[in-house]
Structure formats: C-alpha cells, structure tokens
Motif scaffolding. Sequence first.
Motif, PDB file in Angstrom:
ATOM      1  N   UNK A  50       0.848  -1.199   0.000  1.00 58.03           N
ATOM      2  CA  UNK A  50       0.000   0.000   0.000  1.00 58.03           C
ATOM      3  C   UNK A  50       0.879   1.243   0.000  1.00 58.03           C
ATOM      4  N   UNK A  51       0.622   2.126  -0.945  1.00 57.22           N
ATOM      5  CA  UNK A  51       1.367   3.385  -1.063  1.00 57.22           C
ATOM      6  C   UNK A  51       0.416   4.554  -0.824  1.00 57.22           C
ATOM      7  N   UNK A  52       0.974   5.686  -0.424  1.00 55.52           N
ATOM      8  CA  UNK A  52       0.134   6.862  -0.191  1.00 55.52           C
ATOM      9  C   UNK A  52       0.719   8.073  -0.916  1.00 55.52           C
ATOM     10  N   UNK A  53      -0.146   9.041  -1.156  1.00 51.74           N
ATOM     11  CA  UNK A  53       0.251  10.264  -1.858  1.00 51.74           C
ATOM     12  C   UNK A  53      -0.521  11.433  -1.259  1.00 51.74           C
ATOM     13  N   UNK A  54       0.201  12.470  -0.847  1.00 52.20           N
ATOM     14  CA  UNK A  54      -0.421  13.661  -0.285  1.00 52.20           C
ATOM     15  C   UNK A  54      -0.696  14.679  -1.384  1.00 52.20           C
ATOM     16  N   UNK A  55      -1.885  15.256  -1.369  1.00 51.77           N
ATOM     17  CA  UNK A  55      -2.257  16.268  -2.356  1.00 51.77           C
ATOM     18  C   UNK A  55      -2.872  17.466  -1.630  1.00 51.77           C
ATOM     19  N   UNK A  56      -2.412  18.664  -1.970  1.00 53.04           N
ATOM     20  CA  UNK A  56      -2.966  19.862  -1.355  1.00 53.04           C
ATOM     21  C   UNK A  56      -4.427  20.029  -1.737  1.00 53.04           C
ATOM     22  N   UNK A  57      -5.250  20.365  -0.740  1.00 53.72           N
ATOM     23  CA  UNK A  57      -6.684  20.492  -0.984  1.00 53.72           C
ATOM     24  C   UNK A  57      -7.115  21.915  -1.295  1.00 53.72           C
ATOM     25  N   UNK A  93      -5.104  27.018   9.163  1.00 56.79           N
ATOM     26  CA  UNK A  93      -5.213  25.604   8.822  1.00 56.79           C
ATOM     27  C   UNK A  93      -4.915  25.399   7.338  1.00 56.79           C
ATOM     28  N   UNK A  94      -4.217  24.306   7.052  1.00 59.55           N
ATOM     29  CA  UNK A  94      -3.935  23.905   5.675  1.00 59.55           C
ATOM     30  C   UNK A  94      -4.401  22.460   5.514  1.00 59.55           C
ATOM     31  N   UNK A  95      -5.279  22.231   4.545  1.00 60.32           N
ATOM     32  CA  UNK A  95      -5.819  20.893   4.345  1.00 60.32           C
ATOM     33  C   UNK A  95      -5.145  20.148   3.213  1.00 60.32           C
ATOM     34  N   UNK A  96      -4.968  18.844   3.417  1.00 61.43           N
ATOM     35  CA  UNK A  96      -4.442  17.971   2.370  1.00 61.43           C
ATOM     36  C   UNK A  96      -5.239  16.677   2.382  1.00 61.43           C
ATOM     37  N   UNK A  97      -5.344  16.075   1.229  1.00 61.18           N
ATOM     38  CA  UNK A  97      -5.929  14.739   1.136  1.00 61.18           C
ATOM     39  C   UNK A  97      -4.802  13.729   1.006  1.00 61.18           C
ATOM     40  N   UNK A  98      -4.873  12.689   1.796  1.00 64.75           N
ATOM     41  CA  UNK A  98      -3.941  11.574   1.631  1.00 64.75           C
ATOM     42  C   UNK A  98      -4.683  10.467   0.882  1.00 64.75           C
ATOM     43  N   UNK A  99      -4.232  10.185  -0.331  1.00 59.09           N
ATOM     44  CA  UNK A  99      -4.773   9.073  -1.092  1.00 59.09           C
ATOM     45  C   UNK A  99      -3.896   7.857  -0.824  1.00 59.09           C
ATOM     46  N   UNK A 100      -4.502   6.693  -0.634  1.00 57.79           N
ATOM     47  CA  UNK A 100      -3.703   5.487  -0.437  1.00 57.79           C
ATOM     48  C   UNK A 100      -4.343   4.312  -1.172  1.00 57.79           C
ATOM     49  N   UNK A 101      -3.486   3.423  -1.657  1.00 62.31           N
ATOM     50  CA  UNK A 101      -3.984   2.282  -2.421  1.00 62.31           C
ATOM     51  C   UNK A 101      -2.837   1.437  -2.937  1.00 62.31           C
ATOM     52  N   UNK A 102      -3.146   0.488  -3.790  1.00 62.71           N
ATOM     53  CA  UNK A 102      -2.142  -0.428  -4.341  1.00 62.71           C
ATOM     54  C   UNK A 102      -2.017  -0.229  -5.848  1.00 62.71           C
ATOM     55  N   UNK A 103      -0.924  -0.752  -6.386  1.00 66.48           N
ATOM     56  CA  UNK A 103      -0.694  -0.718  -7.841  1.00 66.48           C
ATOM     57  C   UNK A 103      -0.742   0.689  -8.436  1.00 66.48           C
ATOM     58  N   UNK A 105      -2.383   3.309  -7.444  1.00 71.67           N
ATOM     59  CA  UNK A 105      -3.657   4.032  -7.333  1.00 71.67           C
ATOM     60  C   UNK A 105      -3.507   5.364  -6.615  1.00 71.67           C
ATOM     61  N   UNK A 106      -2.703   5.400  -5.558  1.00 72.37           N
ATOM     62  CA  UNK A 106      -2.578   6.622  -4.759  1.00 72.37           C
ATOM     63  C   UNK A 106      -1.963   7.757  -5.559  1.00 72.37           C
ATOM     64  N   UNK A 107      -0.882   7.471  -6.251  1.00 82.36           N
ATOM     65  CA  UNK A 107      -0.181   8.523  -6.992  1.00 82.36           C
ATOM     66  C   UNK A 107      -1.028   9.080  -8.126  1.00 82.36           C
TER      67      UNK A 107
END
Length: 233
Positions: A50-57, A93-103, A105-107
Amino acid sequence: MDRKILDKIKKCLRLAQSSNANEAAAAMRQAQKLMEIHGVTADDVAISDVESHMAKAGAGMTPPSHVAMLANMVAGAFGAELVYCPQHDGERWHGRFEFYGVNGAAEVAGYAFEVLGRQLKRDRNAYLATLSKRMKRATKVRRGDLYAQAWVNTVAREVSPHQRSEAEDKTIAAYQAKRWEEPLETRQARDNTKGMRSHDHDALRQGHRDGKKVNFHQGVNGTRQASIGEVAS
C-alpha cells in the motif's frame, strides 16, 4: 518495519511460485524463516504494497463540499481510498488529502485531484468574475459553490469507479486495521449552498456547461492512468 527485510521476504514468496518444486519449497522455507526471525506477519507483507500520496486540498480545517466531492470522485475512479489531513501552522489551517492504495492508485489519484482541482478553481473564479461586484459575499460564495458542485457532478457522469479485486480489498482492509485501531471519525464537508434561491439556478447551469468541456480519461484495460484536458470550443 525494515524495507530491505520486507523486500527479501517478498522476493522469496515470488520464487515460491516457481514451477520448479524444489526451488519453490526452498524459497518458501526461506520466507518463513525470515518472517519468524523478524516478527513479520502475512498481513505485514501484504500491506507493504500500500502506497500513499499527499495532495494539497486548497482548503482549511474543513473542505467545502465540492472539494470533497472531487477528491472522492478521483479516488473511486482509480480504486484508491482517502483521508483528509488538516494541519495548523500556528496561524492558519492547511488541508491535504492523503490518497492510499495499491498498484499506483494513490499517486495517479493524487495527480488527477491536483490537476482537476486547479482547473475547477480557475473555472470557478472565471464564473465569479461575471457576477455583479455589488453582490453580497455570502451570495457569491453560495453561487460559486453551486457552480463547482454542478461542474464536479457533470465530470463524474463520465467516470466509472475502478473495481478492485478481492485481494486488493483485503490488502486495503488489513492496512486500515493496522494503521487505525479505531474507525476514523467521519468529517462532514462544509456546505455553503444552503438557502439556495431561484436566481442561483444559473450557477448550476453554467457549472454543468463548463464541466462538459472537461476531458477526463482514466486509462484502459485495467491500467491506472489519468489524462486530463479540456475539449476545444
């Protein structure tokens, strides 16, 4: 968890699928030995994929509804999961979404969210610029968010949710259980569109028209690739 150890175990497990019975048995014994020595479980091996990727919201402590809608749409399009992560820098406050998944998907989901988010912000600002400068701020915010929701809903009509395999679902579930002992608290997005007036319908119509210009391709034949552009006028 030592990444090198995990990689060794995963390499042994791959070799354990060899058509050569002796090679497969030896690789499995080596994998089991390494797992026992280092206290690694089968779930540990699985969730290491499982990998994750942070994206600014582009939002604060609580995201507005259209931003949350966009994040959920792209996560579903690529079979990813997401969690909202607001942080305070001492001033705001600064919001970010963390996407996580396999293969991957997160990136790819994070990439799609960031690109679509910039396009939506640009289109929303262009729409707001057409409104009267004498209009109350609350009315502008409401119409801007109605426009954005219609934009996202229109783009979403062309998106098919990615169907994860049973194995991928199990891996994600194991990752969630390992990372969060208690279920995550559901954060309600901020809805600025309450109290909609009859004159606000133009915002919905314009959001729908502009959303139809967005070209969002998810990839084909099970690949997770995002191609985003705008249809030529």
